[in-house]
Write a protein that holds these residues in place. Structure first.
Motif, PDB file in Angstrom:
ATOM      1  N   GLN A  13      79.561  80.977 -32.696  1.00  0.00           N
ATOM      2  CA  GLN A  13      80.855  81.223 -33.303  1.00  0.00           C
ATOM      3  C   GLN A  13      81.296  82.664 -33.095  1.00  0.00           C
ATOM      4  O   GLN A  13      80.472  83.553 -32.964  1.00  0.00           O
ATOM      5  CB  GLN A  13      80.808  80.953 -34.807  1.00  0.00           C
ATOM      6  N   VAL A  14      82.591  82.853 -33.074  1.00  0.00           N
ATOM      7  CA  VAL A  14      83.176  84.178 -32.883  1.00  0.00           C
ATOM      8  C   VAL A  14      84.142  84.452 -34.022  1.00  0.00           C
ATOM      9  O   VAL A  14      84.960  83.603 -34.371  1.00  0.00           O
ATOM     10  CB  VAL A  14      83.911  84.272 -31.543  1.00  0.00           C
ATOM     11  N   GLN A  15      84.041  85.615 -34.600  1.00  0.00           N
ATOM     12  CA  GLN A  15      84.976  86.035 -35.636  1.00  0.00           C
ATOM     13  C   GLN A  15      85.825  87.181 -35.086  1.00  0.00           C
ATOM     14  O   GLN A  15      85.307  88.094 -34.449  1.00  0.00           O
ATOM     15  CB  GLN A  15      84.251  86.496 -36.896  1.00  0.00           C
ATOM     16  N   LEU A  16      87.104  87.109 -35.352  1.00  0.00           N
ATOM     17  CA  LEU A  16      88.040  88.151 -34.939  1.00  0.00           C
ATOM     18  C   LEU A  16      88.666  88.760 -36.185  1.00  0.00           C
ATOM     19  O   LEU A  16      89.224  88.044 -37.007  1.00  0.00           O
ATOM     20  CB  LEU A  16      89.136  87.576 -34.044  1.00  0.00           C
ATOM     21  N   VAL A  50      85.658  82.394 -24.079  1.00  0.00           N
ATOM     22  CA  VAL A  50      84.494  83.061 -24.633  1.00  0.00           C
ATOM     23  C   VAL A  50      83.258  82.233 -24.297  1.00  0.00           C
ATOM     24  O   VAL A  50      83.201  81.044 -24.623  1.00  0.00           O
ATOM     25  CB  VAL A  50      84.619  83.225 -26.156  1.00  0.00           C
ATOM     26  N   ALA A  51      82.301  82.841 -23.653  1.00  0.00           N
ATOM     27  CA  ALA A  51      81.083  82.143 -23.261  1.00  0.00           C
ATOM     28  C   ALA A  51      80.014  82.316 -24.329  1.00  0.00           C
ATOM     29  O   ALA A  51      79.694  83.434 -24.726  1.00  0.00           O
ATOM     30  CB  ALA A  51      80.573  82.685 -21.934  1.00  0.00           C
ATOM     31  N   SER A  52      79.464  81.175 -24.764  1.00  0.00           N
ATOM     32  CA  SER A  52      78.379  81.194 -25.740  1.00  0.00           C
ATOM     33  C   SER A  52      77.261  80.302 -25.228  1.00  0.00           C
ATOM     34  O   SER A  52      77.523  79.259 -24.614  1.00  0.00           O
ATOM     35  CB  SER A  52      78.859  80.675 -27.097  1.00  0.00           C
ATOM     36  N   ALA A  97      88.574  93.360 -33.585  1.00  0.00           N
ATOM     37  CA  ALA A  97      87.166  93.421 -33.225  1.00  0.00           C
ATOM     38  C   ALA A  97      86.554  92.026 -33.263  1.00  0.00           C
ATOM     39  O   ALA A  97      86.727  91.302 -34.251  1.00  0.00           O
ATOM     40  CB  ALA A  97      86.425  94.340 -34.181  1.00  0.00           C
ATOM     41  N   ALA A  98      85.860  91.685 -32.207  1.00  0.00           N
ATOM     42  CA  ALA A  98      85.179  90.397 -32.130  1.00  0.00           C
ATOM     43  C   ALA A  98      83.705  90.567 -32.473  1.00  0.00           C
ATOM     44  O   ALA A  98      83.065  91.520 -32.034  1.00  0.00           O
ATOM     45  CB  ALA A  98      85.313  89.817 -30.725  1.00  0.00           C
TER      46      ALA A  98
END
Length: 124
Positions: free
Chosen positions: A1-4, A100-102, A23-24
Motif C-alpha cells: 500500500q502507498v499513502q500520499l 507504482v510498483a510493489s 510525500a509518498a
C-alpha cells in the motif's frame, strides 16, 4: 500500500503564490509518475501537471509558465510551485502516484494512488 500526504494548501490573494508538497510512504519499489490534479466545485477533476521519475514534465495549458512541478526521488516527494495564482485556480488539489510498483509474491503489482486533497483558495 502507498499513502500520499499533501500539504501547503491555503488561502492566497489574486496574484499570490503557494507551494504544495506530497510525500509518498509505504511499501513500494518505485513510482513512475507523480502528479497533481484539481477539482473545482461542480467540475470534473483535471490534470494540472505530472512528472516522471526521470524528470519529464507535462502541464495543463492553463498553468504553463506559472506553475512548476518538481520531484525529489530520494524523498518520494513531489512539489507544485504555483505563481501568479488566479481566482479560477481555486480547487481541491489532489496528489497522484501513478504506475507504482510493489512486490507481490514472486511478481510485481502496479497500482495507482491518490491523496486526500488539499484546498487552494484564491481570493479576488
Amino acid at each position: 500500500q502507498v499513502q500520499l500526504v499533501e500539504s501547503g494548501g491555503g488561502l492566497v490573494q489574486d496574484g499570490g503564490s503557494l507551494r504544495l508538497a506530497c510525500a509518498a510512504s509505504g511499501s513500494f519499489l518505485s513510482i513512475v509518475v507523480m502528479g497533481w490534479y484539481r477539482q473545482a466545485p461542480g467540475k470534473q477533476r483535471e490534470l494540472v501537471a505530472t512528472i516522471t521519475s526521470d524528470g519529464r514534465t507535462n502541464y495543463a495549458a492553463s498553468v504553463k509558465g506559472r506553475f512548476t512541478i518538481s520531484r525529489d526521488n530520494a524523498k518520494n516527494t513531489v512539489y507544485l510551485e504555483m505563481n501568479s495564482l488566479k481566482p479560477e485556480n481555486t480547487a481541491l488539489y489532489y496528489c497522484n502516484a501513478g504506475r507504482v510498483a510493489s512486490a507481490r509474491g514472486m511478481g510485481v503489482f502496479w497500482g495507482d494512488y491518490w491523496g486526500q486533497g488539499t484546498q487552494v483558495t484564491v481570493s479576488s
